[in-house]
Scaffold this motif. Structure first.
Motif, PDB file in Angstrom:
ATOM      1  N   ALA A 318       0.825  -1.208   0.000  1.00 27.35           N
ATOM      2  CA  ALA A 318       0.000   0.000   0.000  1.00 27.35           C
ATOM      3  C   ALA A 318       0.860   1.258   0.000  1.00 27.35           C
ATOM      4  CB  ALA A 318      -0.933   0.001   1.208  1.00 27.35           C
ATOM      5  N   PRO A 380      -5.064  -3.216   1.767  1.00 25.98           N
ATOM      6  CA  PRO A 380      -5.104  -1.773   2.022  1.00 25.98           C
ATOM      7  C   PRO A 380      -4.130  -1.353   3.122  1.00 25.98           C
ATOM      8  CG  PRO A 380      -6.877  -2.841   3.204  1.00 25.98           C
ATOM      9  CD  PRO A 380      -6.179  -3.927   2.424  1.00 25.98           C
ATOM     10  N   ASN A 381      -3.878  -0.064   3.165  1.00 24.28           N
ATOM     11  CA  ASN A 381      -3.131   0.540   4.265  1.00 24.28           C
ATOM     12  C   ASN A 381      -4.128   1.046   5.302  1.00 24.28           C
ATOM     13  OD1 ASN A 381      -1.237   1.842   5.893  1.00 24.28           O
ATOM     14  ND2 ASN A 381      -1.313   3.720   4.667  1.00 24.28           N
ATOM     15  N   THR A 382      -4.060   0.541   6.527  1.00 26.37           N
ATOM     16  CA  THR A 382      -4.976   0.985   7.585  1.00 26.37           C
ATOM     17  C   THR A 382      -4.311   1.946   8.562  1.00 26.37           C
ATOM     18  OG1 THR A 382      -4.410  -0.910   8.987  1.00 26.37           O
ATOM     19  CG2 THR A 382      -6.247  -1.179   7.437  1.00 26.37           C
TER      20      THR A 382
END
Length: 605
Positions: A318, A380-382
């Protein structure tokens, strides 16, 4: 890693070097934001994996497989044979999610013949020429009988990141008599304004500093005639290069890597337009200077992790960068019967703030699981970056503050140790003059004079402007120092000083306790003749634990007020409300320190 050197407040690394080959499967679980490597093996948590290096490989299953390589040693407290700790010859772990890790194997089933019985440290994984190269330190390849001798860099190759590995049979960087040849990192010069397209090998440690030289095209030899100094001696080791924003960033570690719960190892950064430097810090100070530059990227923050150091890094799918490093759990910091420190691999987000890297927005090592790295394509990048707000002074406490202008002087001397007449006093220039004493406040030597006043009853910040005119000319003035202490007694204190360490001038932030290793230190920003020092004391309202956070600067605004404070490490201690704010000037002769002011205030919420 056997003891290297002992300076007052600068004690270097230790480990062991026995051999055992164990084929096991270990699942390692995450327990921190970022996270530390943990889990179970023989009923005990995964506790050790210093000096990590990491690489991503696409597997035949279509997944990205991450491989991590660590310095030789046991895996956990229960990793023993007949009660004796085992020492794996550099561990290999593998993961597909950067959270759960499986033990693959040791790099070697026996030591390469050329290294003898040497300990094997600090693997550095690379891929080029269609194969994998694992560079490593043979720590005892030379004699340790004279300062600077010992250590060489070796390399093994494989067609697979899991091995088997074939050693080259000789040193890539040879044993040298004037420096420690440890901690290699190979970098391709393909970035910046004038890339050469060549590979260089960085190496070196405290004695002799970090150096770099050309690597041969086959990756098995180096050109000693191309050797270039990258950092000053007596300050850094464990080099790692990151390319970002058109510049090269040198990450390197300072202070003591392996001092149990008093480990002050920390990571600092310099930046350069070209691979071979010169590298300068955020303030523009060169890492080659006697007053050594280096901007903190991570230090201890007051939670259970201390001594974060010797790093690698990765970018997930991500686009989020992560720092991979090792740290020490101060509640479980050493191997029983092994006489060396447990160092756990850690992962935390790496952020960039105005062109400079910091771990987790300056909050540094963490303990709460909230985010997962994107270890596979499409994930995803959280993680969302937030930046730490540095401590700052609140309301001045005038009865505890002193401009040393003669209007008041209520200080006293601790333990009745009054300096010789004529070596201290107020000056016509509005400072307090205090000659550097041939005395100390270090473990069992407690003959230094400490000028003291009470601490406030609640949280506070103390700031001092300190003059110590030791020229930054690389001459040896061990270990003259001056600065401030938070002092309960001779065996319980926090200390922040400008100090001469061999040819360098550094700001040391230290802690002493009466048991265990007793004394530990870290480093902050570069000093000058006049250096500003701050310590912010806070009390954790849930646990009652006291934290003491350090700051330094040498810069001022147009009105002469200190600015651009460098955020340093945080020590915890139990000094209480009967502690004193103190001034020290000690550990040498021939110089006179001056204190322009001491200002005590509340600390901003």
């Amino acid at each position: 890693m056997p003891p290297r050197l002992t300076f007052p407040g600068l004690i270097l690394r230790s480990t062991i070097g026995s051999l055992l080959i164990v084929f096991i499967s270990i699942v390692l679980a995450a327990i921190a934001h970022g996270y530390s490597i943990a889990g179970t093996y023989k009923g005990s948590a995964i506790q050790n994996g210093p000096d990590p290096s990491i690489i991503a490989v696409t597997g035949t299953d279509g997944l990205t497989h991450w491989y991590m390589y660590c310095t030789s040693g046991p895996i956990s407290e229960t990793d023993r044979t007949n009660g004796t700790l085992n020492s794996h010859l550099m561990l290999i772990y593998q993961s597909t999610d950067l959270i759960n890790w499986n033990y693959v194997s040791d790099v070697f089933t026996k030591r390469p013949k050329w290294v003898g019985s040497s300990n094997l440290w600090a693997p550095d994984i690379q891929f080029f020429n269609g194969k994998y190269y694992l560079y490593y330190t043979a720590a005892n390849a030379g004699s340790h009988g004279t300062k600077g001798s010992g250590g060489a860099i070796g390399v093994a190759t494989s067609s697979s990141p899991a091995g088997p590995w074939t050693d080259s049979g000789a040193a890539v960087v040879e044993v040298q008599t004037n420096r420690w040849v440890y901690d290699s990192h190979v970098v391709l010069d393909d970035y910046g304004p004038a890339p050469s397209g060549l590979r260089y090998i960085f190496y070196g440690s405290f004695v002799g500093g970090i150096h770099a030289r050309k690597l041969s095209a086959d990756g098995l030899h180096s050109d000693k005639t191309s050797d270039v100094a990258i950092t000053t001696s007596e300050r850094y080791e464990a080099s790692y290069i990151r390319k970002h924003g058109g510049s090269y960033y040198l990450f390197s570690s300072a202070a003591n890597c392996c001092n149990d719960d008093l480990t002050g190892y920390s990571i600092f950064v310099g930046r350069s337009a070209t691979l071979l430097g010169p590298y300068t810090d955020r303030e523009g100070i060169s890492l080659l200077d006697s007053r050594a530059g280096g901007s903190p990227a991570i230090s201890m923050n007051g939670n259970r992790w201390v001594g974060p150091g010797h790093n690698a890094a990765l970018t997930d799918y991500a686009g989020q960068e992560w720092l991979v490093y090792a740290a020490v759990n101060r509640a479980d910091s050493f191997f029983v019967g092994g006489n060396f420190t447990k160092r756990t691999p850690m992962f935390d987000p790496l952020d960039w703030n105005n062109g400079w890297p910091t771990v987790r927005g300056g909050f540094w090592a963490s303990e709460i699981v909230t985010d997962r790295p994107a270890a596979q394509p499409g994930q995803p990048n959280t993680y969302v970056t937030s930046y730490v707000v540095p401590d700052s002074p609140g309301v001045l406490i005038p009865e505890l503050s002193d401009e040393f202008d003669g209007s008041k002087f209520t200080w006293t001397w601790a333990a009745g140790r009054v300096p010789a007449t004529g070596t201290y006093g107020l000056t016509p220039n509005g400072t307090f003059s205090f000659a550097v004493q041939n005395a100390d406040l270090f473990k069992d030597r407690n003959d230094a004079s400490v000028l003291i006043e009470p601490v406030p009853a609640s949280d506070y910040l103390v700031e001092a402007r300190v003059y110590l005119p030791i020229a930054g000319d690389f001459t040896n003035h061990n270990y003259a120092q001056a600065g401030i202490v938070i002092y309960r007694d001779d065996n319980n204190y926090i200390k922040l000083v400008h100090v001469a360490i061999n040819g360098t001038r550094q700001t040391e932030y230290a802690k002493e306790i009466p048991t265990g290793q007793r004394y530990g230190n870290t480093i902050i920003g570069p000093p000058a003749d006049w250096t500003y020092l701050r310590i912010a004391k806070r009390t954790n309202q849930s646990t009652g634990e006291e934290t003491y956070t350090s700051y330094t600067t040498t810069q001022t605004d147009v009105n002469g007020q200190p600015v651009n404070w460098i955020h340093g490490g945080t020590w915890t201690h139990s000094l209480g409300t009967t502690a004193k704010i103190g001034l020290v000037s000690m550990s040498g002769t021939g110089y006179t320190a001056e204190f322009d002011y001491v200002r005590v205030s509340t600390v901003q919420p």
